[in-house]
Design an enzyme around this catalytic site. Structure first.
Site, PDB file in Angstrom:
ATOM      1  N   LYS A 182      55.096  30.172  34.998  1.00  0.00           N
ATOM      2  CA  LYS A 182      55.886  31.489  34.855  1.00  0.00           C
ATOM      3  C   LYS A 182      56.783  31.969  35.965  1.00  0.00           C
ATOM      4  O   LYS A 182      56.244  32.420  36.954  1.00  0.00           O
ATOM      5  CB  LYS A 182      54.866  32.729  34.714  1.00  0.00           C
ATOM      6  N   LYS A 196      38.146  27.096  35.068  1.00  0.00           N
ATOM      7  CA  LYS A 196      37.954  26.455  33.627  1.00  0.00           C
ATOM      8  C   LYS A 196      39.229  26.010  32.913  1.00  0.00           C
ATOM      9  O   LYS A 196      39.280  25.301  32.143  1.00  0.00           O
ATOM     10  CB  LYS A 196      37.289  27.341  32.917  1.00  0.00           C
ATOM     11  N   GLY A 197      40.458  26.850  33.329  1.00  0.00           N
ATOM     12  CA  GLY A 197      41.560  26.797  32.524  1.00  0.00           C
ATOM     13  C   GLY A 197      42.154  25.506  32.393  1.00  0.00           C
ATOM     14  O   GLY A 197      42.856  25.297  31.061  1.00  0.00           O
ATOM     15  N   ASP A 251      42.543  31.471  28.777  1.00  0.00           N
ATOM     16  CA  ASP A 251      41.599  32.635  28.309  1.00  0.00           C
ATOM     17  C   ASP A 251      42.068  34.110  28.463  1.00  0.00           C
ATOM     18  O   ASP A 251      43.212  34.407  29.309  1.00  0.00           O
ATOM     19  CB  ASP A 251      40.168  32.779  29.069  1.00  0.00           C
ATOM     20  N   GLU A 308      46.478  22.076  37.073  1.00  0.00           N
ATOM     21  CA  GLU A 308      46.319  23.244  36.763  1.00  0.00           C
ATOM     22  C   GLU A 308      46.625  23.798  35.418  1.00  0.00           C
ATOM     23  O   GLU A 308      47.683  23.138  34.822  1.00  0.00           O
ATOM     24  CB  GLU A 308      47.079  24.299  37.591  1.00  0.00           C
ATOM     25  N   ASP A 312      51.192  31.182  37.985  1.00  0.00           N
ATOM     26  CA  ASP A 312      51.826  32.485  37.850  1.00  0.00           C
ATOM     27  C   ASP A 312      52.364  33.104  39.213  1.00  0.00           C
ATOM     28  O   ASP A 312      53.331  32.773  39.557  1.00  0.00           O
ATOM     29  CB  ASP A 312      50.600  33.274  36.934  1.00  0.00           C
ATOM     30  N   VAL A 341      49.531  34.397  27.782  1.00  0.00           N
ATOM     31  CA  VAL A 341      49.342  33.540  26.760  1.00  0.00           C
ATOM     32  C   VAL A 341      47.859  33.046  27.060  1.00  0.00           C
ATOM     33  O   VAL A 341      47.295  33.240  27.954  1.00  0.00           O
ATOM     34  CB  VAL A 341      50.174  32.240  26.912  1.00  0.00           C
TER      35      VAL A 341
HETATM   36  P1  IMP Z   1      48.154  32.515  39.977  1.00  0.00           P
HETATM   37  O1  IMP Z   1      47.351  32.280  41.137  1.00  0.00           O
HETATM   38  O2  IMP Z   1      48.978  34.145  40.046  1.00  0.00           O
HETATM   39  O3  IMP Z   1      49.485  31.554  40.019  1.00  0.00           O
HETATM   40  O4  IMP Z   1      47.303  32.728  38.665  1.00  0.00           O
HETATM   41  C1  IMP Z   1      46.762  31.349  38.321  1.00  0.00           C
HETATM   42  C2  IMP Z   1      45.496  31.699  37.176  1.00  0.00           C
HETATM   43  O5  IMP Z   1      45.892  32.989  36.663  1.00  0.00           O
HETATM   44  C3  IMP Z   1      45.733  30.865  36.101  1.00  0.00           C
HETATM   45  O6  IMP Z   1      44.895  29.535  36.375  1.00  0.00           O
HETATM   46  C4  IMP Z   1      45.048  31.596  35.118  1.00  0.00           C
HETATM   47  O7  IMP Z   1      43.488  31.722  35.273  1.00  0.00           O
HETATM   48  C5  IMP Z   1      45.433  33.060  35.333  1.00  0.00           C
HETATM   49  N1  IMP Z   1      46.505  33.302  34.455  1.00  0.00           N
HETATM   50  C6  IMP Z   1      47.842  33.498  34.816  1.00  0.00           C
HETATM   51  N2  IMP Z   1      48.820  33.742  33.542  1.00  0.00           N
HETATM   52  C7  IMP Z   1      48.039  33.807  32.728  1.00  0.00           C
HETATM   53  C8  IMP Z   1      48.172  33.803  31.241  1.00  0.00           C
HETATM   54  O8  IMP Z   1      49.422  33.984  30.791  1.00  0.00           O
HETATM   55  N3  IMP Z   1      47.256  33.467  30.391  1.00  0.00           N
HETATM   56  C9  IMP Z   1      45.902  33.080  30.826  1.00  0.00           C
HETATM   57  N4  IMP Z   1      45.674  33.218  32.304  1.00  0.00           N
HETATM   58  C10 IMP Z   1      46.441  33.350  33.034  1.00  0.00           C
HETATM   59 MG    MG Z   2      41.741  32.617  33.826  1.00  0.00          MG
END
Ligand code: IMP
Ligand code: MG
Length: 179
Positions: A130, A42-43, A158, A98, A102, A152
């Site tokens: 990040k 959803k983000g 969310d 996206e 993260d 954030v």
């Molecule tokens: P990754 O798979 O670790 O790169 O994370 C991606 C997903 O983690 C994003 O699509 C978000 O849903 C969630 N996420 C990571 N950091 C944040 C944040 O600071 N706020 C909200 N959602 C986050």
């Molecule tokens: Mg999320």
């Protein structure tokens, strides 16, 4: 708890300006291509809507939804696609949109999964990155803003499924928030 977030770390004005720039760059890069813009729900919904309207070439829109069953402290959750694309992306130029990269797990999983369908190209555009949290070295082609290692919310992002509708991006205030 009424208000668990602070002032914007990215204001609506900064967001508008940066998205206009990204739209211009993507327009240049994808002119003449068979272009599909894929939003990761959803983000990415808010960013997607603004970015799509800043791109000035014909394109298809499509969406998929992922979950990763993780808490905010834990990034080891397994990524899973919970809804499918409706477009056939074979031989098309796909840009994944996206909210935030993260650890890099989600982006890597989606690029790998969609690459099996033989698109002509597949790239990633994220509103936020990040870099300090990255555990997977995944190529991100377009980044809106690099942000520090803080959680954030707002503008699509969310905390426990809330605050996505906040019109700007704010750091979540941990104080007194242990629920
Ligand atoms: P990754 O798979 O670790 O790169 O994370 C991606 C997903 O983690 C994003 O699509 C978000 O849903 C969630 N996420 C990571 N950091 C944040 C944040 O600071 N706020 C909200 N959602 C986050
Ligand atoms: Mg999320």
């Amino acid at each position: 708890m009424e208000r668990i977030f602070g002032r914007p770390i990215v204001t609506q004005e900064e967001m508008r300006t940066r998205i206009r720039e990204l739209g211009k760059q993507i327009t240049t890069d994808y002119t003449g291509k068979d272009f599909v813009l894929v939003g990761v729900l959803k983000g990415a919904y808010a960013f997607y809507a603004d970015l799509a309207r800043a791109i000035r070439i014909p394109m298809r829109v499509d969406f998929l939804m992922v979950t990763s069953d993780r808490s905010r402290a834990n990034t080891s959750g397994k990524v899973r696609m919970v809804t499918e694309l409706t477009e056939d992306i074979k031989s098309k130029d796909v840009l994944l949109v996206e909210d935030i990269v993260d650890s890099g797990l989600t982006a890597q999983y989606l690029v790998k999964t969609l690459a099996k369908r033989k698109p002509r190209s597949i790239k990633v555009c994220t509103l936020l990155s990040k870099p300090d949290r990255r555990i997977i070295d995944v190529t991100i082609d377009y980044v809106g803003f690099k942000i520090p290692n803080k959680y954030v919310v707002g503008y699509g992002l969310d905390y426990q499924q809330k605050y996505r509708n906040l019109p700007y991006l704010a750091v979540l205030d941990m104080e007194g928030d242990e629920g």
